[in-house]
Every structure is written in structure tokens, then in C-alpha cells.
Design a protein around this motif. Sequence first.
Motif, PDB file in Angstrom:
ATOM      1  N   GLU A  41       0.841  -1.194   0.000  1.00  0.00           N
ATOM      2  CA  GLU A  41       0.000   0.000   0.000  1.00  0.00           C
ATOM      3  C   GLU A  41       0.877   1.246   0.000  1.00  0.00           C
ATOM      4  O   GLU A  41       1.809   1.363   0.792  1.00  0.00           O
ATOM      5  N   GLN A  42       0.570   2.173  -0.882  1.00  0.00           N
ATOM      6  CA  GLN A  42       1.388   3.372  -1.042  1.00  0.00           C
ATOM      7  C   GLN A  42       0.744   4.576  -0.358  1.00  0.00           C
ATOM      8  O   GLN A  42      -0.475   4.736  -0.360  1.00  0.00           O
ATOM      9  N   GLY A  43       1.591   5.417   0.233  1.00  0.00           N
ATOM     10  CA  GLY A  43       1.141   6.689   0.771  1.00  0.00           C
ATOM     11  C   GLY A  43       0.244   6.601   1.990  1.00  0.00           C
ATOM     12  O   GLY A  43      -0.548   7.515   2.237  1.00  0.00           O
ATOM     13  N   GLN A  44       0.367   5.526   2.782  1.00  0.00           N
ATOM     14  CA  GLN A  44      -0.463   5.390   3.980  1.00  0.00           C
ATOM     15  C   GLN A  44       0.236   6.040   5.176  1.00  0.00           C
ATOM     16  O   GLN A  44       1.390   6.455   5.110  1.00  0.00           O
ATOM     17  N   SER A  45      -0.480   6.111   6.287  1.00  0.00           N
ATOM     18  CA  SER A  45       0.053   6.749   7.492  1.00  0.00           C
ATOM     19  C   SER A  45       1.040   5.824   8.194  1.00  0.00           C
ATOM     20  O   SER A  45       1.090   4.615   7.945  1.00  0.00           O
ATOM     21  N   LEU A  46       1.833   6.413   9.103  1.00  0.00           N
ATOM     22  CA  LEU A  46       2.795   5.635   9.874  1.00  0.00           C
ATOM     23  C   LEU A  46       2.086   4.560  10.691  1.00  0.00           C
ATOM     24  O   LEU A  46       2.559   3.407  10.768  1.00  0.00           O
ATOM     25  N   ALA A  47       0.950   4.907  11.305  1.00  0.00           N
ATOM     26  CA  ALA A  47       0.206   3.931  12.112  1.00  0.00           C
ATOM     27  C   ALA A  47      -0.241   2.739  11.265  1.00  0.00           C
ATOM     28  O   ALA A  47      -0.245   1.600  11.736  1.00  0.00           O
ATOM     29  N   PHE A  48      -0.599   2.998  10.016  1.00  0.00           N
ATOM     30  CA  PHE A  48      -1.029   1.905   9.140  1.00  0.00           C
ATOM     31  C   PHE A  48       0.102   0.911   8.918  1.00  0.00           C
ATOM     32  O   PHE A  48      -0.096  -0.310   9.025  1.00  0.00           O
ATOM     33  N   TYR A  49       1.293   1.417   8.621  1.00  0.00           N
ATOM     34  CA  TYR A  49       2.413   0.512   8.371  1.00  0.00           C
ATOM     35  C   TYR A  49       2.855  -0.192   9.650  1.00  0.00           C
ATOM     36  O   TYR A  49       3.243  -1.362   9.614  1.00  0.00           O
ATOM     37  N   GLN A  50       2.810   0.509  10.786  1.00  0.00           N
ATOM     38  CA  GLN A  50       3.175  -0.144  12.043  1.00  0.00           C
ATOM     39  C   GLN A  50       2.214  -1.269  12.389  1.00  0.00           C
ATOM     40  O   GLN A  50       2.622  -2.288  12.962  1.00  0.00           O
ATOM     41  N   GLN A  51       0.950  -1.101  12.036  1.00  0.00           N
ATOM     42  CA  GLN A  51      -0.052  -2.129  12.334  1.00  0.00           C
ATOM     43  C   GLN A  51       0.040  -3.313  11.379  1.00  0.00           C
ATOM     44  O   GLN A  51      -0.089  -4.468  11.797  1.00  0.00           O
ATOM     45  N   ASN A  52       0.285  -3.042  10.110  1.00  0.00           N
ATOM     46  CA  ASN A  52       0.251  -4.109   9.106  1.00  0.00           C
ATOM     47  C   ASN A  52       1.622  -4.707   8.796  1.00  0.00           C
ATOM     48  O   ASN A  52       1.695  -5.793   8.223  1.00  0.00           O
ATOM     49  N   TYR A  53       2.694  -4.011   9.163  1.00  0.00           N
ATOM     50  CA  TYR A  53       4.040  -4.537   8.924  1.00  0.00           C
ATOM     51  C   TYR A  53       4.840  -4.436  10.221  1.00  0.00           C
ATOM     52  O   TYR A  53       5.786  -3.650  10.321  1.00  0.00           O
ATOM     53  N   PRO A  54       4.475  -5.207  11.245  1.00  0.00           N
ATOM     54  CA  PRO A  54       5.154  -5.113  12.546  1.00  0.00           C
ATOM     55  C   PRO A  54       6.594  -5.632  12.447  1.00  0.00           C
ATOM     56  O   PRO A  54       6.966  -6.350  11.519  1.00  0.00           O
ATOM     57  N   GLU A  55       7.397  -5.241  13.440  1.00  0.00           N
ATOM     58  CA  GLU A  55       8.779  -5.714  13.481  1.00  0.00           C
ATOM     59  C   GLU A  55       8.868  -7.155  13.962  1.00  0.00           C
ATOM     60  O   GLU A  55       9.797  -7.884  13.596  1.00  0.00           O
ATOM     61  N   ASP A  56       7.926  -7.580  14.789  1.00  0.00           N
ATOM     62  CA  ASP A  56       7.957  -8.942  15.330  1.00  0.00           C
ATOM     63  C   ASP A  56       6.547  -9.529  15.337  1.00  0.00           C
ATOM     64  O   ASP A  56       5.683  -9.079  16.112  1.00  0.00           O
ATOM     65  N   PRO A  57       6.221 -10.468  14.436  1.00  0.00           N
ATOM     66  CA  PRO A  57       7.153 -11.027  13.441  1.00  0.00           C
ATOM     67  C   PRO A  57       7.134 -10.204  12.159  1.00  0.00           C
ATOM     68  O   PRO A  57       6.068  -9.757  11.720  1.00  0.00           O
ATOM     69  N   ALA A  58       8.293  -9.978  11.570  1.00  0.00           N
ATOM     70  CA  ALA A  58       8.392  -9.232  10.319  1.00  0.00           C
ATOM     71  C   ALA A  58       7.957 -10.112   9.150  1.00  0.00           C
ATOM     72  O   ALA A  58       8.163 -11.333   9.155  1.00  0.00           O
TER      73      ALA A  58
END
Length: 453
Positions: A41-58
Motif C-alpha cells: 500500500e502506497q502513501g499510507q500513514s505511519l500507524a497503518f504501516y506499524q499495524q500491518n508490517y510489525p517488526e515482530d514477526p516481520a
Amino acid sequence: MIAALKRYFKKDLIPLLADLRLAIVLLLVIAVFSILGTVIEQGQSLAFYQQNYPEDPALFGFLSWKVLLISGLDHVYRTWWYLSLLILFGSSLTACTFTRQITALRWFSRTWNFYSKPRQFEKMALSTELDTGTINQLTEFLEAKRYKTFHKDDTMLYAHKGLAGRIGPIVVHASMLIILLGAMYGAMTGFFAQEMVPSGNTFTVQNVFDAGPWAGPQIPKDWSVKVNRFWIDYSPEGRVDQFYSDLSVLDDQGEEVKRKTVWVNQPLRYRNVTMYQADWSIAGVRVKINNSPILQLPMAPIETENGGKLWGTWVPTKPDMSAGVSLIAQDLQGTLLVYNEKGELISTVREGTSVEVNGVTLSVPEIIGSTGLQIKADPGVPFVYLGFGLLMLGVVMSYVSHSQVWALQDGDKLYVGGRTNRAQVSFERELVAVLDELSDGDGADTPKELVTS
């Protein structure tokens, strides 16, 4: 120093850029990153990426939100490295066009030289020697096959057809360059925004999520948009069938300059800005307590365990606000659930009706919906469309066979030869048919068989 740079540019850099292998590798790399830009997904908010692409598990063990933001995969098409790939690929196409395609056209212009010696025909792909026939007779038969003919001294002939087949590859290269330029121009000057606007409100574009470095002039500043009305059509089963927004574009004087009802896949376009119907929400509710004035209360979204949509607000039923009820809405069909302070369902009320709660009459004149609009501008789109149109034209042109025929009248002998860039068998059959007609028209025997070199 300058002479050395010129030699390097001409002898080393240009041949490297014109290498077909480099162009193929660049095209594959561009395709891979373009696919990533489509999947992620392009141009989304920081919260969106933190929720959908977490560091653990990456994702895949390494793809986390930090990796996305650092690498620019959240805005692939505007990153410096993606634009650099496009520029490098465009340079490769340009070098190939001037060193191969344009050179081929220059070579073609030189092939208009007429052949004046019989031994020159031995080097052709197809050649023969006739004991009968004349240049003029051969000209008539070739022109009947739609060849364009040229003569010199009445003893030499050059004919060709299908010139589009030689120009087609150049058109393909030019179209790809136009597509690349259009894509880069759009990436540098375009923008993407989202707005959630209550029905009846007027807005200007403010919530820009993604924009190129030169997108400022494209963002509307001298006109606004009014949402005249937003509504939803529901299926008999109660599911959302379609949602609509009646929009008016207003100039800086507040005068309407364009009006259109938009829905999914039916946007409004104005001054290179496109507005898509993308989402909806419930902005608020208008209520009346007994004979009080109509109050407009906002409704906030409520999180649910199953991911469903709910909106709620609190309505005081006493002047000191010591008591009240909660109104819950699931959609815009007009039904509200009424809960008391203990969270118990005590009643329901429909839009335009009233209900008795806590000793007062609660009326609901209207539920106010909000339209979710995606707003974007991509000035490069016309160039991309032009490039794709030329690309299709160039591909079709490239399939046209470019056929050439030479002839030399040397005394009683007529030497004929020819070649083509494709469809060799069809060209040979056509040339044999022409020579047969030439022999039949002269009353002579069939000419010697074509010699294939």
C-alpha cells in the motif's frame, strides 16, 4: 581532458547504454519494483504501516515498517532510486535508438543506390537472371503489387514496399520514452489526498497523503467542492449496494462551475484533478429534546471485535447533563439503537420519528452521512496514454514486412534480386509470381529459378 571525455562517451559509455542486455536487466528490475509498489500500500500513514508490517514477526522475516519507510517502499514511484532506474532505462533506449534504429534508417537511404553490375546481385538473399523482359515491364508488375519504384538511366530499377516495417521499431522506442517521461513527470508533479466530508459541507483539499516535490501548483487553491448530498443505496438483504455523492465545484467567488454525482468508478474531473468515491462514514445526528432547538451532535466510530462499523454519540436528557442516553448507528438506513447509562438497550428510533426516554421526547430529524473521497492529480497521464497508443501503433507497424527489389538491364539480360526483413517465404513466392507474369507476358519460358544465398 574534454577530448578524452568525448572519446569515452562515444566509444565506451554509448555502446554500454545501447547494449540490449542492459536494457533487459533494467526493464526486469523496474518491473519488480513496480509490482512491489502495487502489492504494498502506497502513501499510507505511519500507524497503518506499524499495524500491518510489525517488526515482530516481520513479513518474510525482514519486511517491517522500518524497512519500508527507510527504503521508500511506501512511496516507490517517487523514490530517487526508482526515478534513477527510469532515467537510466530511458538513456539506454535513447542510445539504442540513435546507434541502431536511426543508423538502420540511414543505411536504408543508402540502399536506394542502384546496382549497376551483375555481380552485385550475387550477394542478395534472392536473385535470378532472365533472358527476356524489360525494366518497364517489371515496373508494371511490381507497381501492381503496391511497390514504389525508382529508375535510373532506364536500365536500373529499385522498388520497395512496407516502409512502415522499418519505422515501426523507432516508433516503439519513441513511445517507450514518452511513457517514461510521462511517468516521471507525474511522479514529480502529482499528488494524492483523502477527505472525509459531512453531507452539506464545503471543503478544500487539505489532507494530502502523498505528493511529488513539484506538486504545489497542482493542489487546488482557487476553488473548492461542496458536498450537496451523500446517500447510500442498500440491497434487499440490507447490504450496501452503492454510495453516491452529489458534488459541486465552486470558484473563489463561491459560484458553481461544475456539478456531478459520483459513485465508485464514476469520478468527477476538474482541472486535471480527479475525485473518486472511496468510502463513507456517519458524521453526526440531529436531535431534538421535547421542544428544544435542533441540536447537531457528532458521532464517533466505535471499535468492534468482528471489525464491523458502528458509530455512537451521547444525548443529554436533563439540562444539567446529569443523565442521558447513547445513540448507536450501524448504517444510514435510518435506525438508531438507544442505550441507557447501564449499557442496556431500551428502545430504537428511526430517522424522522421520536421516542420517549427518561421522561422526555427524543426526536431524530436526520442522520448525517460523510462521504470519503480520494483526490488525485497526475499530469503525466496524458503522456502515458499517448505513449501507449504509439506503442501499439509501433508494434503493428513492426509486423509489416519491408521488401526491396533491384533490377539491372544489361543487354538482353535482366538481373533481378531482392530481400525482406521478415516473411521470407511469402516474399520469395511473391517475387516468383512477378517473374512468372513477366515471362508469360513476354511469351517466353519460365525464368530461371531464384537463387537463395
